[in-house]
Design a protein around this motif. Structure first.
Motif, PDB file in Angstrom:
ATOM      1  N   GLU A   1      -4.396  20.169  14.841  1.00 39.75           N
ATOM      2  CA  GLU A   1      -3.160  19.391  14.927  1.00 39.75           C
ATOM      3  C   GLU A   1      -2.034  20.059  14.126  1.00 39.75           C
ATOM      4  O   GLU A   1      -0.907  20.163  14.596  1.00 39.75           O
ATOM      5  CB  GLU A   1      -3.405  17.965  14.426  1.00 39.75           C
ATOM      6  CG  GLU A   1      -4.191  17.114  15.390  1.00 39.75           C
ATOM      7  CD  GLU A   1      -3.375  16.726  16.603  1.00 39.75           C
ATOM      8  OE1 GLU A   1      -2.373  16.015  16.455  1.00 39.75           O
ATOM      9  OE2 GLU A   1      -3.748  17.152  17.713  1.00 39.75           O
ATOM     10  N   VAL A   2      -2.344  20.502  12.920  1.00 37.30           N
ATOM     11  CA  VAL A   2      -1.334  21.181  12.096  1.00 37.30           C
ATOM     12  C   VAL A   2      -0.925  22.497  12.752  1.00 37.30           C
ATOM     13  O   VAL A   2       0.265  22.828  12.808  1.00 37.30           O
ATOM     14  CB  VAL A   2      -1.848  21.400  10.658  1.00 37.30           C
ATOM     15  CG1 VAL A   2      -0.895  22.278   9.858  1.00 37.30           C
ATOM     16  CG2 VAL A   2      -2.061  20.059   9.957  1.00 37.30           C
ATOM     17  N   MET A   3      -1.888  23.231  13.277  1.00 37.59           N
ATOM     18  CA  MET A   3      -1.580  24.503  13.928  1.00 37.59           C
ATOM     19  C   MET A   3      -0.702  24.302  15.152  1.00 37.59           C
ATOM     20  O   MET A   3       0.209  25.099  15.405  1.00 37.59           O
ATOM     21  CB  MET A   3      -2.864  25.241  14.297  1.00 37.59           C
ATOM     22  CG  MET A   3      -3.617  25.747  13.064  1.00 37.59           C
ATOM     23  SD  MET A   3      -5.251  26.399  13.460  1.00 37.59           S
ATOM     24  CE  MET A   3      -4.821  27.841  14.431  1.00 37.59           C
ATOM     25  N   GLN A   4      -0.939  23.230  15.911  1.00 35.71           N
ATOM     26  CA  GLN A   4      -0.076  22.944  17.061  1.00 35.71           C
ATOM     27  C   GLN A   4       1.359  22.724  16.611  1.00 35.71           C
ATOM     28  O   GLN A   4       2.290  23.221  17.241  1.00 35.71           O
ATOM     29  CB  GLN A   4      -0.556  21.684  17.793  1.00 35.71           C
ATOM     30  CG  GLN A   4      -1.617  21.909  18.803  1.00 35.71           C
ATOM     31  CD  GLN A   4      -1.771  20.685  19.693  1.00 35.71           C
ATOM     32  OE1 GLN A   4      -1.921  19.564  19.218  1.00 35.71           O
ATOM     33  NE2 GLN A   4      -1.731  20.901  20.975  1.00 35.71           N
ATOM     34  N   LEU A   5       1.530  21.979  15.541  1.00 33.29           N
ATOM     35  CA  LEU A   5       2.874  21.743  15.024  1.00 33.29           C
ATOM     36  C   LEU A   5       3.517  23.050  14.586  1.00 33.29           C
ATOM     37  O   LEU A   5       4.682  23.303  14.880  1.00 33.29           O
ATOM     38  CB  LEU A   5       2.837  20.744  13.863  1.00 33.29           C
ATOM     39  CG  LEU A   5       4.194  20.414  13.240  1.00 33.29           C
ATOM     40  CD1 LEU A   5       5.110  19.752  14.258  1.00 33.29           C
ATOM     41  CD2 LEU A   5       4.011  19.520  12.036  1.00 33.29           C
ATOM     42  N   LEU A   6       2.757  23.898  13.899  1.00 36.79           N
ATOM     43  CA  LEU A   6       3.290  25.188  13.471  1.00 36.79           C
ATOM     44  C   LEU A   6       3.665  26.054  14.670  1.00 36.79           C
ATOM     45  O   LEU A   6       4.616  26.832  14.599  1.00 36.79           O
ATOM     46  CB  LEU A   6       2.284  25.919  12.578  1.00 36.79           C
ATOM     47  CG  LEU A   6       2.001  25.278  11.226  1.00 36.79           C
ATOM     48  CD1 LEU A   6       0.898  26.029  10.501  1.00 36.79           C
ATOM     49  CD2 LEU A   6       3.270  25.209  10.383  1.00 36.79           C
TER      50      LEU A   6
ATOM     51  N   GLY B   1      -4.166  33.106  13.806  1.00 35.26           N
ATOM     52  CA  GLY B   1      -3.936  31.680  14.037  1.00 35.26           C
ATOM     53  C   GLY B   1      -3.410  31.401  15.430  1.00 35.26           C
ATOM     54  O   GLY B   1      -3.831  30.445  16.087  1.00 35.26           O
ATOM     55  N   ARG B   2      -2.485  32.237  15.909  1.00 32.71           N
ATOM     56  CA  ARG B   2      -1.951  32.060  17.261  1.00 32.71           C
ATOM     57  C   ARG B   2      -3.041  32.260  18.321  1.00 32.71           C
ATOM     58  O   ARG B   2      -3.100  31.517  19.301  1.00 32.71           O
ATOM     59  CB  ARG B   2      -0.765  32.994  17.506  1.00 32.71           C
ATOM     60  CG  ARG B   2       0.504  32.570  16.773  1.00 32.71           C
ATOM     61  CD  ARG B   2       1.722  33.356  17.217  1.00 32.71           C
ATOM     62  NE  ARG B   2       1.601  34.793  16.974  1.00 32.71           N
ATOM     63  CZ  ARG B   2       1.826  35.391  15.818  1.00 32.71           C
ATOM     64  NH1 ARG B   2       2.204  34.674  14.766  1.00 32.71           N
ATOM     65  NH2 ARG B   2       1.708  36.701  15.695  1.00 32.71           N
ATOM     66  N   ARG B   3      -3.901  33.261  18.125  1.00 32.59           N
ATOM     67  CA  ARG B   3      -4.995  33.489  19.078  1.00 32.59           C
ATOM     68  C   ARG B   3      -5.942  32.295  19.108  1.00 32.59           C
ATOM     69  O   ARG B   3      -6.331  31.820  20.175  1.00 32.59           O
ATOM     70  CB  ARG B   3      -5.762  34.766  18.730  1.00 32.59           C
ATOM     71  CG  ARG B   3      -5.046  36.051  19.109  1.00 32.59           C
ATOM     72  CD  ARG B   3      -5.947  37.270  18.973  1.00 32.59           C
ATOM     73  NE  ARG B   3      -6.511  37.441  17.646  1.00 32.59           N
ATOM     74  CZ  ARG B   3      -5.909  38.070  16.624  1.00 32.59           C
ATOM     75  NH1 ARG B   3      -4.714  38.598  16.791  1.00 32.59           N
ATOM     76  NH2 ARG B   3      -6.509  38.165  15.456  1.00 32.59           N
TER      77      ARG B   3
ATOM     78  N   ALA C   1      -6.396  25.234  22.314  1.00 26.20           N
ATOM     79  CA  ALA C   1      -5.546  24.396  23.169  1.00 26.20           C
ATOM     80  C   ALA C   1      -6.206  24.164  24.522  1.00 26.20           C
ATOM     81  O   ALA C   1      -6.117  23.066  25.090  1.00 26.20           O
ATOM     82  CB  ALA C   1      -4.172  25.025  23.334  1.00 26.20           C
ATOM     83  N   VAL C   2      -6.888  25.171  25.038  1.00 26.31           N
ATOM     84  CA  VAL C   2      -7.592  25.031  26.317  1.00 26.31           C
ATOM     85  C   VAL C   2      -8.707  23.995  26.170  1.00 26.31           C
ATOM     86  O   VAL C   2      -8.856  23.096  27.014  1.00 26.31           O
ATOM     87  CB  VAL C   2      -8.147  26.394  26.800  1.00 26.31           C
ATOM     88  CG1 VAL C   2      -9.054  26.225  27.997  1.00 26.31           C
ATOM     89  CG2 VAL C   2      -7.005  27.353  27.103  1.00 26.31           C
ATOM     90  N   VAL C   3      -9.495  24.084  25.109  1.00 26.44           N
ATOM     91  CA  VAL C   3     -10.580  23.133  24.856  1.00 26.44           C
ATOM     92  C   VAL C   3     -10.010  21.721  24.705  1.00 26.44           C
ATOM     93  O   VAL C   3     -10.522  20.753  25.293  1.00 26.44           O
ATOM     94  CB  VAL C   3     -11.381  23.543  23.602  1.00 26.44           C
ATOM     95  CG1 VAL C   3     -12.374  22.470  23.192  1.00 26.44           C
ATOM     96  CG2 VAL C   3     -12.075  24.878  23.833  1.00 26.44           C
TER      97      VAL C   3
END
Length: 146
Positions: free
Chosen positions: A38-43, A98-100, A106-108
């Motif tokens: 969730e935090v990574m999506q926001l970033l 982190g982007r990878r 995100a697919v999962v």
């Protein structure tokens, strides 16, 4: 009359079951917990996020947010850099690693949402549910901050 206690229980149970299912898949397939995702999506959406921005987005404390960011940073998934607009804070950004991982996760995440929501309810019902939840959250926020 609708039993509001039953509505509450069903809503909470569903949220817990949905969270647990997505978390389990992310951990199994990506070695990533849902909180971090969730935090990574926001970033990924806010390339110049500060700890305060993340805390505000998720309605959590700055201290708790800082700990999550510390853990993401220790795992090599994000990094802090000086904030060019305010020397007292840092800007947090995803690393290439982190982007990878975010792309894979995100697919999962989307597959599990599709299986548990999209394949179960018609589009119209999902949109009504989204609107209803938005209305309820807005009403709750206005009651907290009169």
């Amino acid at each position: 009359m609708v039993d509001l206690k039953l509505v509450f229980r069903e809503l909470v149970k569903f949220e817990i079951e949905l969270w647990d299912a997505i978390d389990a898949r992310l951990r199994s397939e990506c070695d990533l917990q849902l909180t971090w995702f969730e935090v990574m999506q926001l970033l990924g959406r806010l390339p110049e996020a500060r700890v305060q921005d993340i805390a505000a987005e998720f309605s959590i404390t700055v201290g708790g947010t800082s700990k999550v960011v510390d853990r993401l940073e220790a795992a090599g998934l994000c990094r802090r850099r000086p904030n060019p607009n305010d020397r007292r804070s840092s800007v947090i950004e995803l690393t290439a690693k982190g982007r990878r991982l975010l792309g894979k996760a995100a697919v999962v995440f989307e597959e599990e949402l599709q299986a548990r929501l999209g394949d179960v309810l018609p589009e119209r019902s999902l949109e009504q549910l989204r609107q209803t939840l938005t209305t309820l959250r807005s009403a709750g926020r206005s009651r907290r901050h009169p």
